[in-house]
Design a protein around this motif. Structure first.
Motif, PDB file in Angstrom:
ATOM      1  N   ASN A   1       7.646  -0.250  -4.971  1.00 19.40           N
ATOM      2  CA  ASN A   1       8.186  -1.412  -4.197  1.00 19.40           C
ATOM      3  C   ASN A   1       6.786  -1.971  -3.569  1.00 19.40           C
ATOM      4  N   PRO A   2       6.805  -3.211  -3.080  1.00 18.69           N
ATOM      5  CA  PRO A   2       5.600  -3.968  -2.787  1.00 18.69           C
ATOM      6  C   PRO A   2       4.648  -3.190  -1.631  1.00 18.69           C
ATOM      7  N   MET A   3       5.156  -2.380  -0.956  1.00 19.32           N
ATOM      8  CA  MET A   3       4.300  -1.685  -0.030  1.00 19.32           C
ATOM      9  C   MET A   3       3.731  -0.623  -0.695  1.00 19.32           C
ATOM     10  N   VAL A   4       4.037   0.139  -1.693  1.00 18.37           N
ATOM     11  CA  VAL A   4       3.484   1.010  -2.689  1.00 18.37           C
ATOM     12  C   VAL A   4       2.369   0.339  -3.378  1.00 18.37           C
ATOM     13  N   ASP A   5       2.821  -0.718  -3.762  1.00 22.49           N
ATOM     14  CA  ASP A   5       2.054  -1.796  -4.658  1.00 22.49           C
ATOM     15  C   ASP A   5       0.666  -1.987  -3.841  1.00 22.49           C
ATOM     16  N   ILE A   6       0.928  -2.436  -2.725  1.00 26.09           N
ATOM     17  CA  ILE A   6      -0.306  -2.706  -1.684  1.00 26.09           C
ATOM     18  C   ILE A   6      -1.051  -1.592  -1.421  1.00 26.09           C
ATOM     19  N   GLY A   7      -0.565  -0.175  -1.325  1.00 18.05           N
ATOM     20  CA  GLY A   7      -1.363   0.936  -1.199  1.00 18.05           C
ATOM     21  C   GLY A   7      -2.022   1.221  -2.350  1.00 18.05           C
ATOM     22  N   ASN A   8      -1.380   1.242  -3.495  1.00 23.44           N
ATOM     23  CA  ASN A   8      -2.141   1.572  -4.746  1.00 23.44           C
ATOM     24  C   ASN A   8      -3.388   0.680  -5.081  1.00 23.44           C
ATOM     25  N   VAL A   9      -3.323  -0.674  -4.785  1.00 22.22           N
ATOM     26  CA  VAL A   9      -4.394  -1.461  -4.846  1.00 22.22           C
ATOM     27  C   VAL A   9      -5.422  -1.031  -3.819  1.00 22.22           C
ATOM     28  N   ALA A  10      -5.273  -1.071  -2.582  1.00 18.82           N
ATOM     29  CA  ALA A  10      -6.163  -0.543  -1.647  1.00 18.82           C
ATOM     30  C   ALA A  10      -6.828   0.824  -1.956  1.00 18.82           C
ATOM     31  N   SER A  11      -6.085   1.806  -2.660  1.00 18.02           N
ATOM     32  CA  SER A  11      -6.631   3.041  -3.063  1.00 18.02           C
ATOM     33  C   SER A  11      -7.852   2.900  -4.167  1.00 18.02           C
TER      34      SER A  11
END
Length: 151
Positions: free
Chosen positions: A15-25
């Motif tokens: 979902n979009p929240m996990v996408d944001i976390g992955n990009v940050a990682s």
């Protein structure tokens, strides 16, 4: 995450929240865990060593027994959210219906605190911009091997 990208593999789309976390990682090269706060009732958390034989339910894998040399993040009453710094729980994972998210940026030797704080702020800024809502940041630094209670 970075290893997947370097191998040419796609990132998982949850979902979009996990996408944001992955990009940050990937951007900050730090392990990042995202947890559905409502799935553990917002209970106090503890960073501690697992107890020998304690059971953990990792995302996408069968339940497994932990050993007493593994560092975990758990609720005060024992629900394990995370095996530090890389494995998250099926029970507390982010789902489409998730509305309240705990963000854990895992510091490891060689990673300066500033990078950890910048990655957290990056996630918060993107989540607010694209997903709405609000956020607060409460840095916790663990410097010894004693249990640390988080609120």
């Amino acid at each position: 995450m970075l290893r997947r990208v370097l191998r040419g593999e796609d990132l998982p789309r949850i979902n979009p929240m996990v996408d944001i976390g992955n990009v940050a990682s990937i951007k900050y090269l730090v392990p990042i865990g995202l947890y559905d706060i409502d799935s553990f009732g917002g209970k106090d958390l503890v960073i501690r060593y697992a107890r020998n034989g304690e059971v953990f339910n990792p995302i996408g894998s069968p339940k497994r027994s932990l050993s007493d040399n593994q560092i975990i993040l758990s609720t005060i009453d024992g629900l394990i959210l995370h095996v530090y710094p890389y494995r998250d729980s099926e029970t507390t994972k982010i789902r489409n219906e998730t509305r309240n998210v705990l963000i854990v940026i895992a510091g490891v030797p060689g990673i300066e605190n500033e990078r950890l704080l910048e990655s957290a702020q990056f996630i918060i800024d993107l989540a607010i911009k694209y997903l709405g809502g609000s956020a607060s940041m409460k840095p916790v630094v663990v410097k010894d091997e004693k249990d640390i209670q988080l609120r």
